[in-house]
Design an enzyme around this catalytic site. Structure first.
Site, PDB file in Angstrom:
ATOM      1  N   GLY A 163       0.816  -1.219   0.000  1.00 28.43           N
ATOM      2  CA  GLY A 163       0.000   0.000   0.000  1.00 28.43           C
ATOM      3  C   GLY A 163       0.841   1.256   0.000  1.00 28.43           C
ATOM      4  O   GLY A 163       0.584   2.206  -0.752  1.00 28.43           O
ATOM      5  N   ASP A 164       1.869   1.283   0.845  1.00 27.27           N
ATOM      6  CA  ASP A 164       2.723   2.465   0.928  1.00 27.27           C
ATOM      7  C   ASP A 164       3.491   2.682  -0.378  1.00 27.27           C
ATOM      8  O   ASP A 164       3.621   3.817  -0.857  1.00 27.27           O
ATOM      9  CB  ASP A 164       3.712   2.306   2.082  1.00 27.27           C
ATOM     10  CG  ASP A 164       3.022   2.293   3.436  1.00 27.27           C
ATOM     11  OD1 ASP A 164       2.105   3.098   3.637  1.00 27.27           O
ATOM     12  OD2 ASP A 164       3.401   1.474   4.284  1.00 27.27           O
ATOM     13  N   ILE A 165       4.012   1.604  -0.940  1.00 32.37           N
ATOM     14  CA  ILE A 165       4.792   1.729  -2.175  1.00 32.37           C
ATOM     15  C   ILE A 165       3.916   2.209  -3.327  1.00 32.37           C
ATOM     16  O   ILE A 165       4.290   3.107  -4.094  1.00 32.37           O
ATOM     17  CB  ILE A 165       5.457   0.390  -2.520  1.00 32.37           C
ATOM     18  CG1 ILE A 165       6.554   0.067  -1.490  1.00 32.37           C
ATOM     19  CG2 ILE A 165       6.047   0.417  -3.933  1.00 32.37           C
ATOM     20  CD1 ILE A 165       7.111  -1.330  -1.607  1.00 32.37           C
ATOM     21  N   GLY A 215       3.119   5.848  -2.965  1.00 36.47           N
ATOM     22  CA  GLY A 215       4.274   6.667  -3.315  1.00 36.47           C
ATOM     23  C   GLY A 215       4.457   6.795  -4.811  1.00 36.47           C
ATOM     24  O   GLY A 215       4.763   7.878  -5.328  1.00 36.47           O
TER      25      GLY A 215
END
Length: 343
Positions: A140-142, A145
């Site tokens: 999710g974070d990647i 980003g």
């Protein structure tokens, strides 16, 4: 050129990465050093006038601001989009949050793992006879980003164009929406066919054959799910009857006969070491790869040849250790981008 200068501002409160995330020795985790490579870092308290003034000084010299606070936080500190634009009319702002800047859930706390659940990914990940699992990487974070980086580039390109056209200055990236983009036709399949996808272990429904197959030592990942590759794969595993079956040119038919096809592949792969299976299938033009661990990756010639492993001396406890850091993606003009320093 030297490329863009990236400043990573750890605001006021202790940085979450450095408090409870994978620090096995020393004062700074390898996770933080990996994420912060080629970035400059500073810690500021934006609630204090001195911290706010320092940020505004940086805004005057910057092209892009990326923030990931809960919606309304920058506004409470008098650092919202309007204030930033007063200081630098050309600035573009990327706002990353759990649920976006508007909507009934905008004020909820959001982390990447929760976004993977809310965005539909977690429900379809794992085995059907047990609870869903999380991928062993911050998907999710990647993804958020990457969507944020694309948004920043779109706004910068719009800023440079001449003529009368829209020049967006604020991008709203929600963690869960970034995940939702990755599950592709999850909802269209539900509406069109009444299929509410469930967990199917490591395979994608309808993508046959594609998956992990056991060898004498370890296993390999094989993707033989296009019609032409399927024929080559079946020939390679000694099943010309399946290769020449005209009905199996249809992916839907292959899906119906998945167990039969997987059994044929498994009977072949279990006769070989993983490296031998890769060599044979490479020669046949079948997409295949060994499943590599960290210990395998650091010995892999392809990783090394493309500078995806770059060594740096890093102090851990009292000693300097040689640590291989991930390289930078992408390469430009055939030249690997160096990791100039670690966080």
């Amino acid at each position: 050129g030297a490329g863009p200068e990236i400043l990573d501002d750890h605001v006021g409160l202790a940085d979450q990465v450095e408090n409870g995330v994978r620090s096995f020795g020393g004062t700074t985790s390898m996770m933080f050093r990996t994420i912060a490579r080629n970035k400059r870092s500073v810690t500021l308290d934006l609630r204090a006038p001195e911290g706010a003034d320092a940020i505004l000084d940086l805004v005057r010299q910057s092209d892009v601001i990326i923030e990931n606070f809960r919606p309304g936080t920058l506004e409470r500190w008098n650092l919202g989009p309007d204030r930033l634009a007063e200081v630098n009319p050309d600035i573009v702002l990327v706002r990353i949050s759990g649920y976006g800047q508007n909507g009934p859930y905008k004020d909820k706390t959001g982390f990447g793992g929760v976004a993977e659940a809310f965005g539909g990914l977690r429900h379809i990940t794992g085995y059907p006879d047990r609870e869903s699992v999380r991928a062993a990487a911050p998907i999710g974070d990647i993804l958020a980003g990457l969507h944020g980086a694309v948004a920043a580039l779109v706004m910068l390109l719009a800023r440079r164009r001449d003529g009368a056209h829209s020049r967006p200055a604020v991008a709203d990236v929600a963690l869960y929406e970034s995940v939702f983009m990755a599950v592709e036709s999850l909802v269209p399949d539900y509406d069109a066919y009444g299929i509410n996808r469930e967990r199917t272990a490591g395979n994608l429904p309808g993508v046959v054959p594609s998956g992990v197959y056991p060898c004498r030592n370890g296993s390999v990942m094989i993707a033989g799910n296009s019609s032409r590759v399927f024929g080559r794969l079946m020939e390679a595993v000694g099943r010309p009857d399946l290769a020449n079956d005209p009905t199996l040119a249809d992916g839907d038919v292959r899906y119906q006969r998945e167990a039969e096809i997987d059994e044929a592949i498994t009977l072949w792969t279990t006769q070989y070491e993983a490296a031998e299976a890769v060599t044979e299938l490479d020669a046949a033009g079948v997409p295949v790869g060994e499943i590599l661990s960290a210990a395998d990756i650091v010995d892999n010639e392809h990783f090394r040849s493309r500078s995806m492993l770059q060594s740096h001396k890093i102090r851990i406890e009292d000693d300097l250790e040689e640590v291989r850091m991930p390289g930078v993606v992408p390469q430009f003009d055939g030249v690997a981008t160096p990791v100039r320093w670690v966080g």
